[in-house]
Scaffold this active site. Structure first.
Site, PDB file in Angstrom:
ATOM      1  N   CYS A   1     -17.180   7.733  40.013  1.00 34.82           N
ATOM      2  CA  CYS A   1     -16.523   7.177  38.853  1.00 34.82           C
ATOM      3  C   CYS A   1     -17.245   6.979  37.611  1.00 34.82           C
ATOM      4  O   CYS A   1     -18.315   6.430  37.917  1.00 34.82           O
ATOM      5  CB  CYS A   1     -15.647   6.028  39.378  1.00 34.82           C
ATOM      6  SG  CYS A   1     -14.676   5.411  37.956  1.00 34.82           S
TER       7      CYS A   1
ATOM      8  N   CYS B   1     -18.184  -0.527  36.714  1.00 42.36           N
ATOM      9  CA  CYS B   1     -17.821  -1.999  37.228  1.00 42.36           C
ATOM     10  C   CYS B   1     -18.976  -2.323  38.468  1.00 42.36           C
ATOM     11  O   CYS B   1     -19.079  -1.725  39.209  1.00 42.36           O
ATOM     12  CB  CYS B   1     -16.472  -1.822  37.883  1.00 42.36           C
ATOM     13  SG  CYS B   1     -15.283  -0.931  36.914  1.00 42.36           S
TER      14      CYS B   1
ATOM     15  N   CYS C   1     -18.496  -2.116  42.252  1.00 39.96           N
ATOM     16  CA  CYS C   1     -17.929  -1.070  42.867  1.00 39.96           C
ATOM     17  C   CYS C   1     -18.604  -0.040  43.345  1.00 39.96           C
ATOM     18  O   CYS C   1     -19.498   0.551  42.849  1.00 39.96           O
ATOM     19  CB  CYS C   1     -16.861  -0.430  41.990  1.00 39.96           C
ATOM     20  SG  CYS C   1     -15.805   0.606  42.567  1.00 39.96           S
TER      21      CYS C   1
ATOM     22  N   CYS D   1      -0.004   2.365  48.870  1.00 38.19           N
ATOM     23  CA  CYS D   1      -0.769   2.315  47.766  1.00 38.19           C
ATOM     24  C   CYS D   1      -2.189   3.236  47.561  1.00 38.19           C
ATOM     25  O   CYS D   1      -2.770   3.282  48.369  1.00 38.19           O
ATOM     26  CB  CYS D   1      -1.546   0.870  47.480  1.00 38.19           C
ATOM     27  SG  CYS D   1      -0.490  -0.550  47.783  1.00 38.19           S
TER      28      CYS D   1
ATOM     29  N   CYS E   1       2.792   2.797  45.274  1.00 36.09           N
ATOM     30  CA  CYS E   1       2.032   2.220  44.147  1.00 36.09           C
ATOM     31  C   CYS E   1       0.851   2.989  44.144  1.00 36.09           C
ATOM     32  O   CYS E   1       0.325   3.689  44.774  1.00 36.09           O
ATOM     33  CB  CYS E   1       1.355   0.604  44.808  1.00 36.09           C
ATOM     34  SG  CYS E   1       0.131  -0.154  43.687  1.00 36.09           S
TER      35      CYS E   1
ATOM     36  N   CYS F   1       1.033  -4.604  38.949  1.00 42.00           N
ATOM     37  CA  CYS F   1       0.290  -5.222  39.882  1.00 42.00           C
ATOM     38  C   CYS F   1      -1.117  -5.631  39.302  1.00 42.00           C
ATOM     39  O   CYS F   1      -1.789  -4.523  38.858  1.00 42.00           O
ATOM     40  CB  CYS F   1      -0.070  -4.374  41.387  1.00 42.00           C
ATOM     41  SG  CYS F   1      -1.153  -4.792  42.558  1.00 42.00           S
TER      42      CYS F   1
ATOM     43  N   ARG G   1      -1.267 -11.412  46.582  1.00 43.28           N
ATOM     44  CA  ARG G   1      -1.880 -10.673  47.580  1.00 43.28           C
ATOM     45  C   ARG G   1      -3.316 -11.098  47.934  1.00 43.28           C
ATOM     46  O   ARG G   1      -4.113 -10.644  47.144  1.00 43.28           O
ATOM     47  CB  ARG G   1      -1.783  -9.133  47.266  1.00 43.28           C
ATOM     48  CG  ARG G   1      -2.357  -8.309  48.448  1.00 43.28           C
ATOM     49  CD  ARG G   1      -2.026  -6.894  48.454  1.00 43.28           C
ATOM     50  NE  ARG G   1      -0.797  -6.590  47.896  1.00 43.28           N
ATOM     51  CZ  ARG G   1      -0.427  -5.799  46.940  1.00 43.28           C
ATOM     52  NH1 ARG G   1      -1.219  -5.179  46.247  1.00 43.28           N
ATOM     53  NH2 ARG G   1       0.749  -5.515  46.772  1.00 43.28           N
TER      54      ARG G   1
HETATM   55  N1  SAM Z   1     -10.472   2.977  39.303  1.00 47.13           N
HETATM   56  C1  SAM Z   1      -9.217   2.385  39.179  1.00 47.13           C
HETATM   57  C2  SAM Z   1      -9.419   1.033  38.591  1.00 47.13           C
HETATM   58  O1  SAM Z   1     -10.421   0.345  38.354  1.00 47.13           O
HETATM   59  O2  SAM Z   1      -8.640   0.535  37.777  1.00 47.13           O
HETATM   60  C3  SAM Z   1      -8.724   1.906  40.696  1.00 47.13           C
HETATM   61  C4  SAM Z   1      -9.538   1.470  41.708  1.00 47.13           C
HETATM   62  S1  SAM Z   1     -10.349   0.101  41.723  1.00 47.13           S
HETATM   63  C5  SAM Z   1     -11.394   0.166  43.190  1.00 47.13           C
HETATM   64  C6  SAM Z   1      -9.325  -1.200  42.171  1.00 47.13           C
HETATM   65  C7  SAM Z   1      -9.767  -2.742  42.195  1.00 47.13           C
HETATM   66  O3  SAM Z   1     -10.413  -2.878  43.431  1.00 47.13           O
HETATM   67  C8  SAM Z   1     -10.866  -3.209  41.126  1.00 47.13           C
HETATM   68  O4  SAM Z   1     -10.267  -3.481  40.022  1.00 47.13           O
HETATM   69  C9  SAM Z   1     -11.402  -4.523  41.662  1.00 47.13           C
HETATM   70  O5  SAM Z   1     -10.562  -5.651  41.455  1.00 47.13           O
HETATM   71  C10 SAM Z   1     -10.980  -3.907  43.307  1.00 47.13           C
HETATM   72  N2  SAM Z   1     -12.381  -3.958  43.982  1.00 47.13           N
HETATM   73  C11 SAM Z   1     -13.180  -2.587  43.856  1.00 47.13           C
HETATM   74  N3  SAM Z   1     -14.397  -3.011  44.395  1.00 47.13           N
HETATM   75  C12 SAM Z   1     -14.396  -4.074  44.919  1.00 47.13           C
HETATM   76  C13 SAM Z   1     -15.318  -4.973  45.888  1.00 47.13           C
HETATM   77  N4  SAM Z   1     -16.347  -4.655  46.173  1.00 47.13           N
HETATM   78  N5  SAM Z   1     -14.732  -6.331  46.069  1.00 47.13           N
HETATM   79  C14 SAM Z   1     -13.574  -6.725  45.864  1.00 47.13           C
HETATM   80  N6  SAM Z   1     -12.817  -5.838  44.969  1.00 47.13           N
HETATM   81  C15 SAM Z   1     -13.009  -4.882  44.658  1.00 47.13           C
HETATM   82 FE1  SF4 Z   2     -14.179   3.351  38.733  1.00 48.55          FE
HETATM   83 FE2  SF4 Z   2     -14.653   1.365  40.817  1.00 48.55          FE
HETATM   84 FE3  SF4 Z   2     -14.620   0.602  38.262  1.00 48.55          FE
HETATM   85 FE4  SF4 Z   2     -12.170   1.582  39.453  1.00 48.55          FE
HETATM   86  S1  SF4 Z   2     -13.222  -0.281  39.948  1.00 48.55           S
HETATM   87  S2  SF4 Z   2     -12.736   2.175  37.505  1.00 48.55           S
HETATM   88  S3  SF4 Z   2     -13.124   3.245  40.800  1.00 48.55           S
HETATM   89  S4  SF4 Z   2     -16.058   1.927  39.045  1.00 48.55           S
END
Ligand code: SAM
Ligand code: SF4
Ligand code: DTB
Length: 337
Positions: free
Chosen positions: A60, A64, A67, A104, A135, A195, A273
């Site tokens: 991706c 973030c 992530c 989901c 979802c 959500c 959740r």
């Molecule tokens: N890429 C899409 C987005 O970010 O909108 C969807 C997938 S993303 C993994 C969904 C959510 O998972 C993120 O917004 C974050 O809140 C949560 N998330 C991701 N990595 C995480 C982590 N290491 N610990 C806790 N929550 C996490």
């Molecule tokens: Fe990409 Fe992870 Fe951010 Fe979702 S949370 S936009 S998968 S980097």
């Protein structure tokens, strides 16, 4: 003067001071209030079971800081292509057999490409045909993409604000808080349930947690689902590396439970959740989260890339606590605006 109410009768004029005052309550008073609100609007002792599947993992472009799937991280997660529809439907059938009510599907995209949309639509239609709620979380959407998903019958779209507006820029720089809100608006306008939640334990302050709940509770309409994730610190991510060896590595359990309780009180109708991070929570912490008003979890032994508690551990926990899985409810689809 009557507090301003949103269209579903809940308040969306919460002030930061009011939310901060809830956080400040003695713990037993906060729990008492949260249980009262919970029981007024939800069946006590019932928890919704949802199953996650990563339909497109890693690679991706977003940055973030938490992530594992970002190309900016060195987490070792291998990038995959979008799964084929048949394999996704097979996984949905397994989830249904295991008692899950909502499936989901998450993709590690900044946004879906139009060429992916036919497969995405087929996944939504296929999962719905099995009688499960659907979802998706696919990143940012254009209004036209949101409409296509809504027309296919998508029940929920997950798109998190993640943290307070003030802290957001420290965690993510490749897209703004405002862009997140724009997508949420497109989702609403397409008649899809929202959500939206975020992550606690990213080294944020109490004021940030107040600002995070405030941003959700003052949306024109509360999200129907509010995921509260505890950061899963992943090696090779900015936050995972920064927090792994510091005393802040894990959010204090009581502070996490307070956040759940304040979300419950300020957004009484929403499903709250208890999402990522349960693997490293004690049974007692989870029990207090349920008492504080959490009424939904992710089942199975994997989230998207991180581990989860697994069904046998959850069955044992439900047995110990006398909780039962929620009966599948008709999703509250909003009329398209
Ligand atoms: N890429 C899409 C987005 O970010 O909108 C969807 C997938 S993303 C993994 C969904 C959510 O998972 C993120 O917004 C974050 O809140 C949560 N998330 C991701 N990595 C995480 C982590 N290491 N610990 C806790 N929550 C996490
Ligand atoms: Fe990409 Fe992870 Fe951010 Fe979702 S949370 S936009 S998968 S980097
Ligand atoms: C959300 O708020 N939590 C879920 C769901 N939305 C998609 C994802 C949690 C991801 C946890 C980290 C991982 O598995 O990589």
């Amino acid at each position: 003067m009557d507090p301003m109410t949103s269209i579903d009768g809940t308040r969306n004029d919460w002030t930061r001071d009011e939310i901060a005052a809830l956080f400040d309550l003695p713990f037993d008073e906060l729990m008492w209030q949260a249980q009262g609100v919970h029981r007024a609007h939800h069946a006590a002792g019932e928890v919704q079971l949802c199953t996650l599947l990563s339909i497109k993992t890693g690679g991706c472009p977003e940055d973030c800081g938490y992530c594992s799937q970002s190309t900016h991280a060195e987490s070792g997660v291998k990038a995959t292509k979008l799964m084929d529809v048949r394999s996704v439907l097979q996984r949905a059938a397994e989830a249904k057999d295991a008692g899950s009510q909502r499936f989901c599907m998450g993709a590690a995209w900044r946004n879906p490409k139009d060429r992916d949309m036919d497969a995405i639509i087929a996944m939504i239609e296929g999962v719905r045909a099995m009688g499960m709620e659907t979802c998706m979380t696919l990143g940012m959407l254009t209004p036209a993409q949101a409409r296509r998903l809504g027309d296919a019958g998508l029940d929920y779209y997950n798109h998190n604000i993640d943290t307070s507006p003030e802290r957001y820029g420290d965690v993510i720089t490749t897209r703004s808080f405002g862009e997140r809100l724009d997508t949420l608006e497109h989702v609403r306008e397409a008649g899809i349930n929202v959500c939206c939640g975020g992550i606690v334990g990213m080294g944020e302050t109490r004021a940030d947690r107040v600002g995070f709940v405030h941003a959700l509770a003052t949306l024109p309409r509360h999200p129907e689902s509010v995921p509260v994730n505890a950061l899963v610190p992943v090696k090779g991510t900015v936050l995972g590396d920064m927090l792994a060896d510091t005393p802040m590595a894990k959010i204090d359990d009581i502070e996490f439970i307070r956040t759940v309780a304040v979300a419950r009180i300020t957004m009484p109708l929403s499903m709250v959740r208890l999402s990522a991070g349960r693997e490293s929570m004690s049974d007692a912490t989870q029990a207090l989260c349920f008492m504080a008003g959490a009424n939904s979890i992710f089942t199975g032994d994997k989230l998207l890339t991180a581990g989860n508690r697994g069904d046998s551990a959850d069955a044992a926990l439900f047995g110990k606590l006398g909780l039962k899985p929620m009966e599948a409810a008709e999703p509250m689809r909003m009329a398209a605006a």
